[in-house]
Design an enzyme around this catalytic site. Structure first.
Site, mmCIF file in Angstrom:
data_model
loop_
_atom_site.group_PDB
_atom_site.id
_atom_site.type_symbol
_atom_site.label_atom_id
_atom_site.label_comp_id
_atom_site.label_asym_id
_atom_site.label_seq_id
_atom_site.Cartn_x
_atom_site.Cartn_y
_atom_site.Cartn_z
ATOM 1 N N GLN A 75 -6.202 28.375 -35.420
ATOM 2 C CA GLN A 75 -5.017 28.347 -36.269
ATOM 3 C C GLN A 75 -4.757 29.742 -36.833
ATOM 4 O OE1 GLN A 75 -5.421 25.421 -39.338
ATOM 5 N NE2 GLN A 75 -3.647 26.128 -40.484
ATOM 6 N N CYS A 81 -2.371 23.060 -39.160
ATOM 7 C CA CYS A 81 -3.601 22.501 -38.602
ATOM 8 C C CYS A 81 -3.324 21.166 -37.917
ATOM 9 C CB CYS A 81 -4.662 22.343 -39.682
ATOM 10 S SG CYS A 81 -4.170 21.272 -41.058
ATOM 11 N N HIS A 252 -6.910 18.793 -44.471
ATOM 12 C CA HIS A 252 -7.024 19.577 -43.237
ATOM 13 C C HIS A 252 -7.241 18.619 -42.071
ATOM 14 C CE1 HIS A 252 -7.867 23.170 -40.936
ATOM 15 N NE2 HIS A 252 -9.059 22.744 -40.606
ATOM 16 N N ASN A 284 -12.898 21.443 -36.070
ATOM 17 C CA ASN A 284 -12.057 22.098 -37.062
ATOM 18 C C ASN A 284 -11.155 23.107 -36.336
ATOM 19 O OD1 ASN A 284 -10.969 23.716 -39.098
ATOM 20 N ND2 ASN A 284 -12.831 23.667 -40.335
ATOM 21 N N TRP A 286 -9.858 25.669 -37.246
ATOM 22 C CA TRP A 286 -10.152 27.057 -37.590
ATOM 23 C C TRP A 286 -11.173 27.677 -36.635
ATOM 24 C CZ3 TRP A 286 -10.970 26.082 -43.549
ATOM 25 C CH2 TRP A 286 -9.725 25.862 -44.144
#
Length: 506
Positions: A75, A81, A252, A284, A286
């Protein structure tokens, strides 16, 4: 399932690419130009942006490097997200991403024929009942020679950045993707049906029977190639993206990348032992910040599992954003789960097929009660039955029925800022087997959805054999908009709009 594909904004990929190759010029998209208006609603928020083509960012660009993987995505400087998590799920299903990224081999850079490159790509999304083909050029926003938004682990891999750009074009600008619903993106990638599950409402953390039943449903959706996402609800602005002591992040979206029953023990003992642990793997977006509790990457619990079982599960000890946890722990920490079922696709032929009925309709406000089609929810007794009414039959003794009501989204309005969706929902009433006229008085209500201002409202319900009427409504009367109603049953339900009135009853 919807098979035809519509050119988004009338742009034909093959025609535009041919024109570019004939002229020797790289494509520049006039419908989504390389300017700040394609990035923001109301002015630049991140400083000077330079739009660059992949060849200006690296020497050897590719759509894919060593295939496509959930680990490709990171991201960027955008609160999307929800979209990146959906992309992570998409990347794990080859049959699905090949639908979103059509003829990808033809779109890939050809190092042996550089003259065949025209700086143009196209991607496909399911939008309000039809697949649309979205054309973009390859100019991507950068700051200090780095991609601003979604990017890959490999600096020369660009599929995720290009898919994100096409999605931003559909919504009007990149900033329109800031904050959204993973369920919507999963549907846009598949044409499937997303079912949200409130883990708090179901008390999954304390009810073992309900938790086991839910795990079996999640496992079934996963094994049938469905896509799954989850999140921990943030109750305040300060809570958004707040990291818990266990490593999980609030507000998230996570992609669920695997669901398994894991055999405990080693050697023959494990083979004959019946004990299996319900496990779920997440990622995740990220690409970092993982769960640190039991069964995290380097935890001692993995010693209870044989080396071959760990290899089969793909357990790695690195902070790549992907991790396993037990389903019990999952239900204790996570609050929301989204399961996107795929419906009647050719690669699902070995699984259950659904009979699908698709109805397009509108809520239209008129003064004449016989012509008004915007009566509001059942709280408004005087006007409720003026809404559109759809009749369908359940022809088995009992049938699991899926119903999805979708409104035309108002997110893609960059000039006016984000539009607000209507609060929508529906009720289901059981009626006489021979009913052919619109309901003019209340019948037996057997089910109803929630009312919410999301794009889709979903209900899964076991219904007994008989005839039923669905009444899709806005929460308040007098509101107008278009909707799509999808009804799924085991056998054809003959769903249709009821138009006839028994005049003497009005």
């Amino acid at each position: 399932m919807f098979t035809s594909v519509k050119a988004f904004e009338g742009q034909q990929y093959s025609t535009l690419k041919r024109q570019c190759l004939q002229s020797g010029l790289l494509f520049e998209d006039p419908r989504f130009p390389a300017i700040d208006d394609s990035l923001f609603y109301q002015g630049n928020r991140i400083g000077r942006v330079v739009w660059k083509r992949p060849r200006e960012l690296c020497e050897d660009p590719h759509l894919f490097v060593d295939g496509i993987s959930a680990h490709d995505l990171h991201q960027g400087q955008l609160g999307n997200c929800w979209f990146v998590a959906a992309c992570s799920s998409l990347a794990s299903r080859e049959s699905l991403w090949q639908k979103v990224i059509p003829d990808w081999k033809e779109q890939e850079w050809d190092t042996e024929k550089p003259e065949s490159y025209a700086g143009i790509f196209h991607f496909r999304f399911w939008r309000f009942g039809e697949w649309v083909d979205v054309v973009i050029d390859d100019r991507l926003p950068t700051v200090d020679n780095q991609l601003v938004y979604c990017h890959s682990n490999d600096s020369n891999e660009f599929w995720s950045a290009l898919v994100e750009k096409a999605y931003a074009k559909v919504y009007g600008c990149y900033e329109a993707l800031d904050g959204g619903n993973t369920a919507d993106a999963l549907v846009d990638f598949t044409g499937g049906v997303s079912e949200p599950v409130d883990l708090l409402e179901g008390q999954m953390a304390t009810d073992e029977v309900a938790r086991n039943q839910l795990f079996e449903r999640v496992l079934k959706v996963h094994n049938r190639d469905g896509l799954i996402s989850c999140s921990i609800r943030a109750t305040t602005i300060e809570d958004m993206e707040a990291r818990l002591d266990c490593g999980l992040v609030k507000g998230h979206a996570y992609a669920v990348t695997d669901v398994r029953k894991v055999r405990l023990g080693h050697g023959l003992l494990a083979f004959f032992k019946s004990e299996k642990l319900q496990m779920i793997r997440m990622r995740n977006p990220w690409g970092e910040k993982e769960w640190s509790g039991p069964w995290s990457d380097s935890s001692e619990e993995w010693n209870k599992v044989s080396k071959s079982e760990r290899e089969k599960l793909g357990v790695t000890v690195q902070d790549d954003g992907e991790f396993w946890m037990t389903f019990d722990d999952f239900c204790q920490y996570f609050t929301d789960l989204i399961m996107c079922r795929l419906i009647n696709t050719s690669y699902l032929s070995i699984h259950k097929t659904w009979e699908e009925e698709v109805m397009r309709g509108s809520w239209v406000h008129r003064q004449d009660p016989l012509r008004n089609r915007s009566g509001g929810c059942i709280n408004h007794k005087a006007t409720f039955l003026q809404n559109p009414q759809y009749v369908f039959d359940v022809k088995k003794l009992e049938d699991e029925v899926l119903i999805c009501l979708q409104q035309k989204e108002k997110r893609a309005t960059p000039k006016e800022g984000k539009g607000e969706n209507l609060a929508i929902g529906f009720d289901i009433h059981r009626v006489e087997l021979n009913r052919k006229y619109r309901m003019h008085s209340a019948q037996q209500k057997v089910a109803g959805s929630i009312y919410i201002n999301s794009r889709c409202v979903f209900l899964r319900k076991e219904l007994k054999e008989g005839r039923y009427v669905i009444i899709p409504t806005t929460f308040d009367p007098g509101q107008q908009g278009d909707f799509l109603l999808r009804v799924f049953t085991d056998v054809p339900s003959d769903c249709k709009l009821m138009t006839q009135f028994l005049i003497q009853d009005w």
